[in-house]
Design an enzyme around this catalytic site. Structure first.
Site, PDB file in Angstrom:
ATOM      1  N   ASP A  13       0.869  -1.181   0.000  1.00  0.00           N
ATOM      2  CA  ASP A  13       0.000   0.000   0.000  1.00  0.00           C
ATOM      3  C   ASP A  13       0.899   1.222   0.000  1.00  0.00           C
ATOM      4  O   ASP A  13       1.487   1.582   1.020  1.00  0.00           O
ATOM      5  CB  ASP A  13      -0.903  -0.003   1.237  1.00  0.00           C
ATOM      6  CG  ASP A  13      -1.675   1.310   1.397  1.00  0.00           C
ATOM      7  OD1 ASP A  13      -1.864   2.019   0.388  1.00  0.00           O
ATOM      8  OD2 ASP A  13      -2.088   1.620   2.535  1.00  0.00           O
TER       9      ASP A  13
ATOM     10  N   ASP B  80     -12.642   6.620   3.193  1.00  0.00           N
ATOM     11  CA  ASP B  80     -11.199   6.561   3.416  1.00  0.00           C
ATOM     12  C   ASP B  80     -10.703   7.950   3.801  1.00  0.00           C
ATOM     13  O   ASP B  80     -10.590   8.845   2.961  1.00  0.00           O
ATOM     14  CB  ASP B  80     -10.502   6.074   2.146  1.00  0.00           C
ATOM     15  CG  ASP B  80      -9.005   5.836   2.352  1.00  0.00           C
ATOM     16  OD1 ASP B  80      -8.474   6.283   3.383  1.00  0.00           O
ATOM     17  OD2 ASP B  80      -8.380   5.217   1.477  1.00  0.00           O
TER      18      ASP B  80
END
Length: 445
Positions: free
Chosen positions: A37, A225
């Site tokens: 990520d 998010d």
């Protein structure tokens, strides 16, 4: 014929039995593919453990599972992650962060000029691309993908140290709104770090996989998010193991850094009220920023926290009117302040409410009512803040799903996909993303 069928059946049974015994008694193989990520503010790496079916997010030597996406250029070399973050305030012109905002993105000169005004380091226009100007023994220009490669190389080293073997293959996540050019430049950054990218997966899809939604019967999934610098809201439609990104919206100037800034400004006012002057030394400002970050994190668990920071303050009788460096005299004080959760929420009330604007837009563009959302998934460290969870809960009339560490949700999902790509067992249901070229992300600033 019957004898041949019996032999074939016995052979298949023997293979299945051998596979079962191997899984039960032989040591599981080491993971072959890592999941990465590459976040705007923090980045992480994880692996899917064959045999156990668990994901391990790999920590550094200090036990930290996320690496700041910060790179610092010095005369002695290049620092990455926490080392760079520690010295950022002392060398702001050569400290690069938020490189992910620029990777593979095309700009007009006017757009880049506006964007570069938000940063202390120099950002230059190069035929539609952004490049960073830094000094490390000599002036040099570096690309966003090169900065990304330095971060990915650090993650690769962490994974190799943990696994005890060389790593060359990975799955990587990107924002759902990334176009093909941005995705290709992200892959290029990985290649510069010596990684062969087997698959690029959208961050909302990765988060949904971390929550196990690729294996359960849900249809409408909303992913909120909220990280250190940006807010992204995605509406996913899911049938079977396939995800379609139906709508997106966000705010690329709203995140944990903004909440910190509100508290920092409050502390500056308190310091001035008590001492009639403000801290001018970079080290003091850096320590205040660290205290603010720690306070924000602790306020997710406690009703109040105590901030204590030693400060070397200039004597107000000698400090210049412009508030520059101390021109003579000075004193050392221990600044103490109690910060309550209520105060933190009051300071950021308008920012917390802004979260609902892109949520409402996504639902409107997706032609969906708030009560038709089957699952609300929270991603990003800032979603730990109790008031933010309360705002989302009250809007939808249901609890958001918080069963996964929001800081690590994306990397966990990417690691699951990496395990699938590496053929790890027990077998997982793979998520498929349906390409959708018709949605457009809307940003609220």
């Amino acid at each position: 014929m019957a004898g041949a069928m019996a032999i074939l059946g016995s052979s298949i049974l023997a293979l299945l039995l051998a596979g079962y015994l191997a899984q039960q008694y032989l040591p599981p193989p080491k993971p072959k593919v890592i999941g990465v990520d590459l976040g705007t503010t923090y980045c992480s790496v994880g692996v899917f453990q064959p045999g156990t079916g668990k994901v391990e997010v790999i920590a550094d030597k200090a036990g930290r599972k996320s690496l700041p996406s910060v790179v610092l250029f010095t005369d002695q070399g290049i620092l990455v992650g926490y080392e760079a973050q520690e010295l950022a305030d002392a060398n702001p012109l050569n400290t690069l962060y938020d490189a992910k905002r620029f990777i593979g993105k095309r700009f007009t000169p006017e757009e880049l000029s506006t964007e570069s005004g938000r940063y202390q380091f120099k950002i230059l226009y190069n035929k539609g691309d952004a490049v960073f100007s830094v000094f490390s023994n000599e002036s040099m220009y570096v690309s966003p993908e090169y900065i990304g490669s330095l971060l990915l190389l650090e993650l690769k080293k962490m994974a190799e140290q943990y696994l005890g073997t060389a790593v060359s293959k990975a799955v990587i996540s990107v924002p759902a709104e990334f176009d093909e050019r941005q995705r290709n430049h992200t892959v290029k950054a990985a290649q510069l770090a010596g990684l062969d990218i087997l698959r690029v997966i959208n961050e909302p899809t990765a988060a949904a996989m971390a929550y196990g939604l690729h294996k359960v019967d849900v249809f409408n999934v909303l992913v909120v998010d909220l990280g250190g610098g940006t807010l992204d809201v995605s509406l996913l439609n899911k049938q079977g193991g396939m995800f379609l990104t139906r709508a997106m919206a966000g705010n690329n100037q709203l995140g944990g850094q903004d909440f910190n800034q509100r508290l920092l400004q409050f502390l500056f006012k308190q310091i001035y009220r008590r001492y009639k002057t403000l801290p001018t030394q970079k080290e003091d400002v850096h320590h205040l920023r660290q205290a603010v970050e720690a306070a924000k994190l602790n306020l997710t668990l406690y009703d109040s926290v105590q901030i204590r920071v030693p400060l070397s303050l200039p004597d107000p009788r000698h400090s210049s009117e412009g508030g520059g460096e101390d021109s003579g005299g000075g004193r050392t004080v221990l600044f103490e302040e109690t910060v309550t959760r209520d105060l933190f929420e009051v300071l950021n009330r308008d920012l917390f409410e802004k979260i609902l604007q892109p949520v409402q837009d996504v639902l409107s563009r997706g032609h969906l009512g708030r009560y038709e959302v089957d699952e609300i998934v929270l991603v990003g460290g800032s979603t730990r803040i109790p008031r933010i969870r309360q705002v989302i809960r009250e809007f939808f009339g249901k609890e958001p799903n918080t069963s996964v560490d929001p800081d690590l949700a994306v990397v966990i999902g990417v690691a699951i996909q990496a395990g699938i790509m590496g053929g790890s067992w027990p077998l997982q249901v793979s998520a498929l993303e349906i390409p959708n070229r018709h949605f457009q992300k809307v940003n609220f600033n």
